[in-house]
Design an enzyme around this catalytic site. Structure first.
Site, short mmCIF file in Angstrom:
data_model
loop_
_atom_site.label_atom_id
_atom_site.label_comp_id
_atom_site.label_asym_id
_atom_site.label_seq_id
_atom_site.Cartn_x
_atom_site.Cartn_y
_atom_site.Cartn_z
N ASN A 251 -3.68 46.13 16.74
CA ASN A 251 -3.75 45.39 15.48
C ASN A 251 -2.36 45.16 14.89
O ASN A 251 -2.01 44.04 14.50
CB ASN A 251 -4.64 46.13 14.47
CG ASN A 251 -6.10 46.10 14.85
OD1 ASN A 251 -6.47 45.54 15.88
ND2 ASN A 251 -6.94 46.72 14.04
N HIS B 212 3.15 -0.36 -5.79
CA HIS B 212 1.88 -0.96 -5.38
C HIS B 212 2.04 -1.92 -4.20
O HIS B 212 1.27 -2.87 -4.04
CB HIS B 212 1.21 -1.71 -6.55
CG HIS B 212 1.09 -0.92 -7.79
ND1 HIS B 212 0.11 0.02 -8.01
CD2 HIS B 212 1.87 -0.91 -8.93
CE1 HIS B 212 0.27 0.57 -9.20
NE2 HIS B 212 1.33 0.02 -9.78
N SER C 90 2.37 -4.83 25.23
CA SER C 90 0.92 -5.02 25.37
C SER C 90 0.59 -5.33 26.82
O SER C 90 1.36 -5.99 27.53
CB SER C 90 0.47 -6.18 24.47
OG SER C 90 -0.83 -6.60 24.83
N LYS D 134 4.37 -9.02 22.60
CA LYS D 134 4.25 -7.87 21.69
C LYS D 134 5.33 -6.81 21.93
O LYS D 134 5.73 -6.54 23.06
CB LYS D 134 2.87 -7.20 21.85
CG LYS D 134 1.69 -8.06 21.45
CD LYS D 134 1.68 -8.33 19.96
CE LYS D 134 1.39 -7.08 19.15
NZ LYS D 134 0.07 -6.50 19.44
N GLU E 274 3.55 4.94 14.94
CA GLU E 274 2.10 5.03 14.77
C GLU E 274 1.56 6.37 15.23
O GLU E 274 0.65 6.95 14.60
CB GLU E 274 1.42 3.89 15.53
CG GLU E 274 1.67 2.52 14.91
CD GLU E 274 1.15 1.37 15.75
OE1 GLU E 274 1.21 0.23 15.27
OE2 GLU E 274 0.71 1.62 16.91
#
Length: 477
Positions: free
Chosen positions: A110, A156, A277, A283, A290
């Protein structure tokens, strides 16, 4: 099945139960910490006369050999053993016989696992802090380069007021500074040694816990044996700090993803940190940003898991606590990988300063300064606010910026406008007139950059006199 506890039992554990109970598949990460803790424990046993000098030296020498054999591939850690403690002790006994059986005198698995987890986590706190510091150093370089790179500031996700890229990056600098501060606090709180707490109630052997703590670079021993073996607060705190680091990285990645889009084109991510891609040849995807954003949830999950595990556990040790390891290991590795990749990504990004500046100019980010101009010429602020609102509407209808309007057009809305309005609402003036500490003006930013340089020049790991590993050996005893 190599076990340390067979005497009480009359038959073998069911194989499925054994596999479910075993932790060797993941706690083998602790082999260095387990051997280090065992060496410190044996040194103390020798100092206290619980082991002879010869026994102590033989055990320390053999533990060192086991560590070298593992590191150099001569000895494999296999699932023949229940956990890393069993592995180390069984191999010690194989090599030393009865002398090896004395290793465990005065301790329990422990307090042993509590020590291993604390040693491992303590080291990872320092390594994580080093990676955050490297990110801060890269951010500071970019800040120094971009004190005059004007861009829109947002609220915003709407263009609000002009700032500089240095100022925007400086906001993240402050976030990661706070992350380092949290890591320092965690280190200070966790840097106490649980070894000697036993199973939960200490031991009758005359252990010197202060000496053991000193050997391993701890500030001192823990002060309650029950808390020593059942405390996982430092794991929760570290996972919380890692979650906050990931939250900051994720916010930053979100902005980079937006800035990298065709609509913004503020940045271009280097080819080394992008992918293409399989079907669309045009792309160039911001996959690293991400993935960092996505892996944030993975780290949050580890934090929630340990909080849930610990919430109903009575004192002292319970097997539930074995669940503190796998997710914690994964979270640590995830954050370290994300920090290293993110730092590499931003260090190779290209910033399109002209595009940023034009975006600020055509986003009416100087509208507040136009209102301030009118206020400084005696117009009440609320009236000035309404006047500039009409100016913006006029520009929107014609697809122009405020500073594209002629003086006659401006005067047709409010006669207070004069030729000096153009200087008042230029992007450079809007930014550089903001000189209070913490504002985006060039002078203010240069003052902040000097402060941040001074901060990075003094590393808390050096200032706190941190010692990792055995502070000194015991062979001379």
């Amino acid at each position: 099945m190599a076990q340390l506890w067979g005497g009480r039992f009359t038959k073998e554990t069911d194989q499925l139960v054994y596999n479910f109970n075993a932790s060797i598949s993941f706690d083998q990460k602790f082999y260095r910490q387990d051997i280090e803790g065992s060496i410190a424990h044996v040194c103390m046993l020798g100092k206290q006369g619980i082991l002879t000098k010869e026994e102590m030296q033989a055990i320390v020498k053999t533990l060192d050999e086991i560590r070298s054999d593992v590191e150099e591939g001569r000895l494999a850690i296999t699932d023949e053993y229940e956990d890393i403690h069993s592995f180390v002790e069984a191999n010690l006994i194989d090599r030393l016989g009865d002398t090896g059986k004395k290793l465990h005198t005065g301790r329990s698995r422990n307090d042993q696992v509590a020590l291993d987890m604390r040693l491992y986590t303590r080291l990872e706190v320092l390594y994580t802090d080093t990676l955050v510091k490297e990110l801060l150093e890269e951010l500071l370089k970019l800040m120094e380069e971009h004190t005059e790179t004007i861009m829109p500031g947002f609220t915003h996700l709407q263009k609000a007021q002009p700032i500089t890229l240095a100022h925007h990056l400086g906001a993240y600098f402050e976030m990661f500074k706070r992350d380092r501060s949290r890591l320092r606090d965690i280190y200070a709180r966790m840097n106490v040694c649980p070894l000697g707490a036993g199973a939960l109630a200490g031991t009758t052997y005359p252990l010197d816990r202060d000496y053991t703590a000193e050997l391993m670079g701890f500030a001192g021993p823990t002060l309650n044996s029950m808390d020593s073996v059942s405390d996982r607060d430092y794991v929760i705190e570290f996972l919380s700090a890692l979650s906050t680091i990931m939250m900051h990285l994720s916010r930053f990645c979100e902005e980079i993803i937006i800035w990298n889009s065709n609509e913004y084109q503020f940045v271009e991510i280097d080819d080394a940190y992008s992918t293409g891609s399989s079907i669309m040849p045009q792309k160039k995807n911001p996959d690293i940003a991400e993935l960092v954003r996505g892996k944030t949830g993975r780290v949050y999950g580890a934090l929630l898991s340990i909080l849930t595990t610990m919430k109903g556990i009575p004192l002292a040790y319970n097997k539930d606590m074995q669940e503190d390891k796998e997710l914690t290991f994964d979270a640590i590795d995830t954050v370290k990988g994300c920090l290293a990749l993110f730092t590499g990504m931003i260090s190779t990004m290209t910033f399109h300063a002209d595009r940023m500046s034009e975006s600020a100019r055509h986003g009416f980010t100087n509208a507040t300064d136009a209102a301030d101009y009118l206020v400084n010429h005696g117009v009440p602020f609320r009236d000035a606010h309404g006047i500039v609102g009409r100016v913006v509407l006029y520009c929107l209808e014609r697809g122009i910026a405020i500073d594209d309007m002629s003086l006659d057009e401006l005067k047709s809305i409010c006669p207070v406008f004069e030729e000096d309005i153009y200087d008042a609402i230029s992007m450079e003036s809007c930014v550089n007139r903001r000189l209070t500490i913490g504002a985006p003006g060039k002078e203010a930013m240069e003052q902040v950059i000097a402060i941040e340089k001074e901060y990075l020049a003094h590393d808390w790991q050096d200032e706190d006199g941190i010692v990792q590993g055995m502070a000194h050996g015991c062979e001379e005893m």
